[in-house]
Design a protein around this motif. Sequence first.
Motif, PDB file in Angstrom:
ATOM      1  N   MET A 225      90.898  15.411  68.910  1.00 56.26           N
ATOM      2  CA  MET A 225      92.132  15.508  69.691  1.00 56.26           C
ATOM      3  C   MET A 225      92.504  14.171  70.329  1.00 56.26           C
ATOM      4  SD  MET A 225      91.024  17.619  73.135  1.00 56.26           S
ATOM      5  CE  MET A 225      90.264  16.785  74.544  1.00 56.26           C
ATOM      6  N   GLU A 307     101.724  15.819  73.418  1.00 56.61           N
ATOM      7  CA  GLU A 307     102.995  16.366  72.932  1.00 56.61           C
ATOM      8  C   GLU A 307     103.334  17.583  73.797  1.00 56.61           C
ATOM      9  OE1 GLU A 307     102.305  17.312  68.880  1.00 56.61           O
ATOM     10  OE2 GLU A 307     101.892  15.239  68.276  1.00 56.61           O
ATOM     11  N   ASN A 318      99.881  20.033  71.579  1.00 50.45           N
ATOM     12  CA  ASN A 318      98.973  19.471  70.562  1.00 50.45           C
ATOM     13  C   ASN A 318      98.093  20.570  69.970  1.00 50.45           C
ATOM     14  OD1 ASN A 318      99.633  17.394  72.699  1.00 50.45           O
ATOM     15  ND2 ASN A 318      98.704  16.060  71.161  1.00 50.45           N
TER      16      ASN A 318
END
Length: 358
Positions: A225, A307, A318
């Motif tokens: 991530m 995001e 995300n």
Amino acid sequence: MYIGSTSEWGLRQMVFEVADRAVNEVLDGRAASVDVTLTPDGGVCVADDGPGISIDETEAGPGIEALLTQMQAGTGAGGRHGVALGFCGVGPAVVNALSQRMTAEVRREGVRWVQEYARGVAAAPLTEAGAATGSGTTIAFWPDADIFGAAEFSFDGLVERFRELAFLNQGLEISLTDLRRPDESCSVRLRLPGGARDFVAFLDGHPAASAPMDTIAFEYEDPRMAGVMKVAFRWCSCPEKRVRSFANSRPTVDGTHTVGFRDGMTAAVIAYAREQGLLTTTDPDFDADRISEGLTAVVSVKLDRPEFEGSTRGVLGNAEVRDCVGQAVQDHLGRWLKDDPERAAAVIDRIVQGARRD
């Protein structure tokens, strides 16, 4: 639209737009602290002890006058290492435009520079005002009464947001002082190195030593991530659920990090209950809401490329974050349940009893 409101909430966003740069100076190691003062004449003064804003434009950014008179779209540190305080991240020029007056003082390289503005326009050229003692930047502004009417800054509202930042960024030190009423002046200094673990204790109202149950806390970086997560949680004796979530230090109402947290919690508790025979093969699984009863938690992720869904940035989008957070929470909670069977049994029994009441 840039600060969201002409009420007290909007005034608060103006403080954050001005404080944004100063806070990131501390997080980047260029300053030691930020001082925010509500002045007796209705203004706000934000000061830091960093190197001082550049007088002229450099590769690092605009000079002081450009910063305060030209809207800088996307102002604020990007990536996981900085925070964006403002509503839209447009910078202090918007605050200047919405203020009847703004003053700036820069102490840089032994020189003190000053400038004054009126409703977003420089009232005089940037002026050298003698030798400087130390370095730093001080920006003060007085909101335009024609725009904001009788709205006043909420000291408690500012403290709440800056306290969140201090919990989520352990190197940050912020002081807030309210001098608007001399007979009732108050001040608070926030430096909270205990991080998410102490944030949970604050939300719960129980310090760690007197808490009814251990706080499970961990920090984990996951390259999938492109970021790091900080998670802390514990169950308490009351049925209320308190789960606070953040993405890059911005409060969120939901998102892939919170969904992942719920997934991981649910998977770990159900797996342990079945392994220990506390759920039989015919018993239905516990649902996430039942498991979350009495839970106090802080779920924070800091991502290189966050995001968000929607202009208010209240929901993290995300997709990869869900699995990363979920797996980490499942692993850490599952390990805690096995290592402390007595307290694990208390947690599971509470969930079972609640399910039976349903």
